[in-house]
Design a protein around this motif. Structure first.
Motif, PDB file in Angstrom:
ATOM      1  N   PHE A  49      -7.441 -13.328   1.293  1.00 43.49           N
ATOM      2  CA  PHE A  49      -7.680 -13.019  -0.115  1.00 43.49           C
ATOM      3  C   PHE A  49      -8.890 -12.103  -0.322  1.00 43.49           C
ATOM      4  CE2 PHE A  49      -9.328 -13.869  -4.380  1.00 43.49           C
ATOM      5  CZ  PHE A  49      -8.205 -13.578  -5.131  1.00 43.49           C
ATOM      6  N   MET A  52      -7.912  -8.618   0.438  1.00 43.07           N
ATOM      7  CA  MET A  52      -7.068  -7.992  -0.590  1.00 43.07           C
ATOM      8  C   MET A  52      -7.925  -7.263  -1.616  1.00 43.07           C
ATOM      9  SD  MET A  52      -4.351 -10.975  -1.586  1.00 43.07           S
ATOM     10  CE  MET A  52      -3.490 -11.945  -0.342  1.00 43.07           C
ATOM     11  N   LEU A 309      -1.735  -9.608  -4.227  1.00 40.22           N
ATOM     12  CA  LEU A 309      -2.781  -9.783  -5.231  1.00 40.22           C
ATOM     13  C   LEU A 309      -2.218  -9.643  -6.639  1.00 40.22           C
ATOM     14  CD1 LEU A 309      -5.834 -10.202  -5.679  1.00 40.22           C
ATOM     15  CD2 LEU A 309      -6.074  -7.705  -5.652  1.00 40.22           C
TER      16      LEU A 309
END
Length: 480
Positions: A49, A52, A309
């Protein structure tokens, strides 16, 4: 007379398709596929994450062949963030209770892995069209990766029917109802304005849509999130109570013993269905624009992460913002009209200005969705061999559908579009499952290069086991 006849003839079979596919196959199938990719890719949506976020900030430039990763994300968000984020969330809460919001979150987390998989495949199997522009998506990876052109054609036709010919009318109708109620505008005025604005952008093609989305979508989303954040921060003492309400409702803990299972089922079904409908993970729509990007870094997996995302932004941010505003407002969750429920919640905090704000937000959410839908349709029309004349016809049909949508609300037509999208989504789910081994190889290659401290770069010559169907010229190139 024509509409009742159409409804009588098409209604039953269309209703059966929707009932079977949406209530059973897709609702559970999309979750299962999301869980499958989450496990196979070792929770890539969570462990990558932070990466991203870095990819989005670095991917702001395209080239002569492709749009930028940020433009691809903005365009996919243009299609994802629509009336479902305002009306759909409200309907989920009114039917499934506060607990539906929890199941929307679960759907988004799993959907991020599915979105990563389908967009990575779209990047890998993309091609250049006659103008040198990157094109790709499910129809392309079905044909080139699975060698099943007939199924790719079926997917493209299903997408053209739903996204290219009907869904824009849904959003035009929502704009007309909201703008008419908030500003007193007549249908004729709204129709002319929508047609002119839409024509000014779509006649410039995919790049025009991408440029518009790049500027409008971030402002649109950030403005809405900022307003919701203000509501949350000024009512911070009530947030723990709302979270407790969501969790209790998610597992039917507020219902009497005999009704707990029913409450849990209703919350789960509504949260899952509305979440999937909003973020579109696994449906095969976003990969069409993901393939048009020049990835940064030059690896299929990087664009998969960017589109993953997009699911987070759509559901865990924008949908959650709507949900918290409604629950904090304390309005009865019994409104049949989702937009009306959201407007009622906004008026609690902002008075009459809240209703106007919802109308403005709905306009931008719905209008950008019309543009995003067009970009998907254009991509699949070109896959089917449509040239300049075909594009002209598609653009004229889009404008006609927008104008028609302002005036009309023919439920059987919209139900037919839902059935078409369900067929399209089912085809895509089967395809990405069959190609899941390719996704795993792409991910391992990307992870290995990151662990080695290198900027990931994909060259097909190093991956002979998945080279069949891949455009070697695109992935033999070295990028600095």
């Amino acid at each position: 007379m024509a509409l009742p006849i159409i409804d009588a003839v098409l209604g039953p079979p269309v209703g059966l398709v929707n009932s079977v596919l949406w209530n059973y196959v897709l609702t559970y199938g999309l979750l299962a596929v999301g869980l499958w990719f989450t496990l196979r890719l070792r929770g890539i949506q969570l462990r990558r994450f932070p990466h991203m976020l870095g990819l989005v900030t670095r991917g702001t430039h395209g080239d002569s062949s492709g749009i930028s990763p940020f433009q691809a994300l903005a365009t996919s968000l243009a299609a994802r963030v629509g009336t479902g984020n305002l009306a759909g969330v409200a309907i989920a809460l009114s039917v499934g209770g506060a607990g539906a919001l929890f199941w929307m979150w679960c759907t988004a987390v799993l959907g991020m892995a599915t979105a990563y998989a389908e967009s990575s495949l779209a990047q890998l199997y993309k091609v250049r069209d006659d103008a040198g522009q990157y094109r790709g998506g499910p129809a392309y990876y079905i044909e080139r990766g699975l060698r099943m052109r007939w199924l790719g054609i079926a997917f493209a036709l299903s997408l053209l029917l739903s996204y290219g010919a009907i869904f824009s009318s849904v959003h035009a109708n929502a704009i007309a109802q909201s703008a008419g109620a908030a500003f007193g505008l007549g249908q004729g005025t709204i129709a002319v304005a929508l047609v002119v604005l839409t024509a000014a952008i779509i006649f410039g093609g995919l790049r025009s849509v991408a440029r518009f989305s790049e500027w409008v979508v971030p402002v649109m989303a950030l403005g809405y999130l900022a307003l919701a954040a203000w509501v949350v921060l000024t009512n911070l003492d009530r947030v723990p109570g709302v979270l407790a309400l969501v969790l209790r409702g998610a597992f039917g803990l507020d219902a009497a013993a005999g009704g707990a299972l029913g409450a849990l089922t209703a919350a789960m079904l509504q949260g899952v269905k509305r979440g999937l409908y909003s973020n579109e993970a696994g449906m095969g729509s976003a990969p069409n624009i993901a393939a048009a990007a020049t990835p940064v870094p030059h690896h299929p997996a990087s664009q998969g992460l960017v589109q993953s995302l997009g699911v987070f932004i759509d559901t865990l941010l924008v949908c959650s913002a709507t949900g918290f505003v409604i629950l904090l407002a304390g309005v009865p969750l019994d409104a049949a009209d989702g937009v009306l429920l959201t407007q009622r919640a906004m008026t609690v905090f902002f008075g009459d200005a809240g209703s106007v704000f919802v109308a403005i937000a709905l306009f931008f959410f719905a209008f950008t969705t019309i543009l995003g839908n067009y970009s998907y349709a254009e991509n699949n029309l070109l896959y089917l061999g449509g040239g300049r004349r075909g594009l002209l016809v598609l653009r004229l049909v889009t404008l006609a559908v927008v104008a028609w949508g302002v005036y009309s609300k023919v439920q059987v037509v919209w139900d037919a579009a839902d059935a078409s999208m369900a067929i399209m989504s089912t085809i895509n789910l089967v395809a990405i499952l069959l190609l899941s081994g390719v996704v795993v190889r792409l991910t391992r290659d990307y992870d290995a290069q990151l662990r080695a401290g290198r900027r990931p770069e994909f060259r097909i010559a190093e991956h002979a086991e998945i080279a069949d169907g891949v455009d070697a010229e695109i992935w033999l190139e070295r990028r600095g």
